[in-house]
Design a protein around this motif. Structure first.
Motif, PDB file in Angstrom:
ATOM      1  N   GLY A 182       0.810  -1.202   0.000  1.00 14.28           N
ATOM      2  CA  GLY A 182       0.000   0.000   0.000  1.00 14.28           C
ATOM      3  C   GLY A 182       0.844   1.253   0.000  1.00 14.28           C
ATOM      4  O   GLY A 182       1.880   1.319   0.662  1.00 14.28           O
ATOM      5  N   LEU A 183       0.418   2.250  -0.750  1.00 12.87           N
ATOM      6  CA  LEU A 183       1.042   3.565  -0.763  1.00 12.87           C
ATOM      7  C   LEU A 183      -0.038   4.619  -0.569  1.00 12.87           C
ATOM      8  O   LEU A 183      -1.184   4.419  -0.982  1.00 12.87           O
ATOM      9  CB  LEU A 183       1.770   3.813  -2.092  1.00 12.87           C
ATOM     10  N   PRO A 184       0.303   5.736   0.030  1.00  9.00           N
ATOM     11  CA  PRO A 184      -0.705   6.787   0.214  1.00  9.00           C
ATOM     12  C   PRO A 184      -1.073   7.442  -1.115  1.00  9.00           C
ATOM     13  O   PRO A 184      -0.295   7.412  -2.076  1.00  9.00           O
ATOM     14  CB  PRO A 184       0.001   7.782   1.147  1.00  9.00           C
ATOM     15  N   GLU A 185      -2.252   8.031  -1.145  1.00 11.10           N
ATOM     16  CA  GLU A 185      -2.713   8.704  -2.368  1.00 11.10           C
ATOM     17  C   GLU A 185      -1.783   9.828  -2.780  1.00 11.10           C
ATOM     18  O   GLU A 185      -1.751  10.233  -3.943  1.00 11.10           O
ATOM     19  CB  GLU A 185      -4.122   9.265  -2.146  1.00 11.10           C
ATOM     20  N   THR A 186      -1.041  10.350  -1.834  1.00 15.11           N
ATOM     21  CA  THR A 186      -0.138  11.460  -2.133  1.00 15.11           C
ATOM     22  C   THR A 186       1.159  11.014  -2.800  1.00 15.11           C
ATOM     23  O   THR A 186       1.980  11.852  -3.193  1.00 15.11           O
ATOM     24  CB  THR A 186       0.201  12.201  -0.830  1.00 15.11           C
ATOM     25  N   ALA A 187       1.369   9.718  -2.927  1.00 14.20           N
ATOM     26  CA  ALA A 187       2.605   9.206  -3.527  1.00 14.20           C
ATOM     27  C   ALA A 187       2.681   9.570  -4.998  1.00 14.20           C
ATOM     28  O   ALA A 187       1.668   9.844  -5.661  1.00 14.20           O
ATOM     29  CB  ALA A 187       2.684   7.700  -3.349  1.00 14.20           C
ATOM     30  N   THR A 188       3.887   9.565  -5.514  1.00 11.99           N
ATOM     31  CA  THR A 188       4.119   9.899  -6.920  1.00 11.99           C
ATOM     32  C   THR A 188       4.557   8.659  -7.701  1.00 11.99           C
ATOM     33  O   THR A 188       4.830   7.601  -7.125  1.00 11.99           O
ATOM     34  CB  THR A 188       5.220  10.961  -7.045  1.00 11.99           C
ATOM     35  N   VAL A 189       4.635   8.825  -9.000  1.00  6.58           N
ATOM     36  CA  VAL A 189       5.085   7.726  -9.852  1.00  6.58           C
ATOM     37  C   VAL A 189       6.517   7.333  -9.488  1.00  6.58           C
ATOM     38  O   VAL A 189       6.883   6.149  -9.538  1.00  6.58           O
ATOM     39  CB  VAL A 189       4.993   8.119 -11.336  1.00  6.58           C
ATOM     40  N   ALA A 190       7.325   8.315  -9.075  1.00  7.75           N
ATOM     41  CA  ALA A 190       8.699   8.019  -8.657  1.00  7.75           C
ATOM     42  C   ALA A 190       8.701   7.103  -7.438  1.00  7.75           C
ATOM     43  O   ALA A 190       9.509   6.163  -7.354  1.00  7.75           O
ATOM     44  CB  ALA A 190       9.446   9.320  -8.354  1.00  7.75           C
ATOM     45  N   ASP A 191       7.787   7.366  -6.493  1.00 11.09           N
ATOM     46  CA  ASP A 191       7.679   6.491  -5.319  1.00 11.09           C
ATOM     47  C   ASP A 191       7.293   5.073  -5.744  1.00 11.09           C
ATOM     48  O   ASP A 191       7.802   4.085  -5.211  1.00 11.09           O
ATOM     49  CB  ASP A 191       6.630   7.037  -4.342  1.00 11.09           C
TER      50      ASP A 191
END
Length: 395
Positions: free
Chosen positions: A272-281
Motif C-alpha cells: 500500500g502507498l498513500p494517495e499522495t505518492a508519486t510515480v517516482a515512489d
C-alpha cells in the motif's frame, strides 16, 4: 406441482419487480406471484376446462371459470406448503427472505442460517404435512356435508390436489422435500452435508428415470396409445426435476470447495502507498510494476490500484511530479478484506461488493495483497487447485 427448492441457499436480495407481483406479507414474510404462474393457470384452463365441460354439460362456459378456480386452489395449496416451511424455519430462527409462487409451484428462500440434519428434515417435511392437513380439511365437507355442483367439484379437486402435492414432495430425492430425508441421513452418518446433498441429488435423478420408465416407456412397450398431454407434462416435470437435482449436486460440490477460498492464500502480493505518492515512489517501491500497488486514503482505507502499464509510460523527468492517482483506477466501495477471511463468509461478502478486485489487509490495516474475483472463482470451481498442481509439476 413441485416444491422448487424450499431450503434454497442464502442469496442476495433482488428487486421485487424481478420476482413478480408482490402479494403482501404473511407473518412478516414477503410473498410474490411470479409472472410464470400465469402460464400454468392458462394451461389449467385450456386443458381442464373442456374436460369439465364434457363431464358436466350443464356448466357450459362456466366450466372454464371452474378450471381457473382450480388453478387458484392449487396456488393456495402451494402457498400453504411454502408458509409451512417458512413458519417452521422461524422456530429455529432461520430468517426467511421471501416466498415466490411460480410456474413449477413455489420456493421459500432463506437468508444465512445454521442447519442440522434434524432441523433440515423438520422444515422440509412441514410443507407436505400442511398439504395433508388441507386434504383432510377438504375431505370433511365431502364426507359429512351435502355438496353438489361446482362446490362438490372444487372440493374434490382441492382434496386430490393437496394429496398429490404432499405425496409428490415426499419422494426421496432433491429438489423435492423428501430429498432432505436422504440428505440428512447421509449427513448424520458421514458428518458431511455436502455428501448428503450429492446423494440426495442422485436419488432425485433416479426418481426422474423411474417416472420416465413408468409413465412413458412402459406404456409404449406395452402397446398402449400414449396421451400426448400427459406425456408432455411428465417430460416437462421430469426435466425440471433433473435440472434441480443436477443443480443440487453442483452446489454441494461447490460448497465442498469453500475451504479453498482463503483471502491470504489466494491473494497476490501487494503493498500500500498513500494517495499522495508519486510515480517516482511507485517505481522505487515496486520496480517493473511488481508487486501490485494499492493506494490508500488518509485514513488508510484502500481506494485504488495503480496501473503499472500506465505508470511506465510517464517520462522519467516527470515521475517525481506525477501523482499516482493519475495512473490508477478506483476500487469498489469497501473492496478490502482481512487476510484471515475465508470460506462462505468471504464469498458472501464479496458477492455484495462492486468490482472484481479486493485489497487484502492485515490486523494493523496495512495492505498485504490483492485478491481477484477470478482467483476466487477458480478456487470454487476446483480449477485453481488443479492449476497450482500443474504449475508445481512444471517447475
Amino acid at each position: 406441482m413441485a416444491d422448487t427448492g424450499s431450503q434454497g441457499q442464502p442469496g442476495k436480495n433482488t428487486p421485487s419487480r424481478r420476482e413478480g407481483i408482490p402479494l403482501g406479507r404473511i407473518a412478516g414474510i414477503p410473498v410474490f406471484l411470479a409472472y410464470s404462474w400465469f402460464i400454468i393457470a392458462a394451461f389449467t384452463v385450456i386443458a381442464y376446462g373442456p374436460v369439465l365441460q364434457s363431464n358436466n354439460p350443464r356448466l357450459g362456459v362456466t366450466a372454464f371459470f371452474v378450471a381457473f378456480a382450480y388453478a387458484l386452489l392449487l396456488l393456495i395449496s402451494v402457498l400453504a406448503h411454502e408458509l409451512a416451511h417458512a413458519l417452521t424455519a422461524k422456530l429455529f430462527h432461520w430468517p426467511t427472505e421471501k416466498i415466490v409462487l411460480n410456474l413449477w409451484g413455489g420456493h421459500t428462500q432463506f437468508e444465512s442460517f445454521t442447519a442440522s440434519p434434524g432441523r433440515s428434515v423438520l422444515v422440509a417435511m412441514a410443507g407436505p404435512a400442511a398439504n395433508f392437513v388441507l386434504a383432510g380439511a377438504g375431505w370433511l365437507p365431502l364426507a359429512y356435508g351435502d355438496l353438489s355442483g361446482v362446490a362438490d367439484i372444487l372440493a374434490n379437486i382441492f382434496v386430490w390436489a393437496n394429496l398429490l402435492i404432499g405425496i409428490f414432495n415426499v419422494l426421496p430425492g432433491l429438489p423435492l422435500d423428501g430429498g432432505r430425508l436422504v440428505e440428512s441421513a447421509v449427513w448424520k452418518i458421514t458428518g458431511n452435508q455436502e455428501k448428503g446433498t450429492i446423494a440426495a441429488g442422485w436419488a432425485g435423478r433416479i426418481i426422474v428415470i423411474g417416472l420416465a420408465l413408468w409413465f412413458i416407456v412402459l406404456p409404449l412397450v406395452s402397446g398402449a396409445r400414449p396421451d400426448i398431454s400427459f406425456t408432455l407434462i411428465t417430460a416437462l416435470v421430469g426435466s425440471f426435476l433433473w435440472m434441480g437435482a443436477s443443480a443440487s449436486i453442483q452446489q454441494a460440490r461447490l460448497r465442498g470447495r469453500l475451504y479453498l477460498v482463503d483471502a491470504a492464500a489466494l491473494a497476490e502480493p501487494a503493498l500500500g502507498l498513500p494517495e499522495t505518492a508519486t510515480v517516482a515512489d511507485f517505481l522505487d517501491r515496486a520496480p517493473a510494476g511488481k508487486p501490485t500497488v494499492v493506494l490508500c486514503d488518509p485514513d488508510g482505507r484502500p481506494v485504488g490500484i495503480v496501473d503499472a502499464a500506465a505508470a511506465a509510460t510517464v517520462p522519467a523527468a516527470l515521475a517525481a511530479a506525477t501523482a499516482l492517482t493519475a495512473v490508477s483506477y478506483p476500487l469498489g466501495a469497501g473492496a478490502y478484506v482481512p487476510e484471515w477471511s475465508k470460506g462462505q463468509e468471504l464469498v458472501q461478502y464479496l458477492a455484495q461488493l462492486e468490482g472484481k478486485e479486493y485489497a487484502v489487509v492485515d490486523r494493523e490495516g496495512a495492505v498485504t495483497g490483492l485478491l481477484r474475483q477470478s482467483a476466487v472463482l477458480l478456487a470454487i470451481t476446483g480449477k485453481y487447485r488443479n492449476e497450482r498442481q500443474n504449475q508445481g509439476q512444471n517447475r
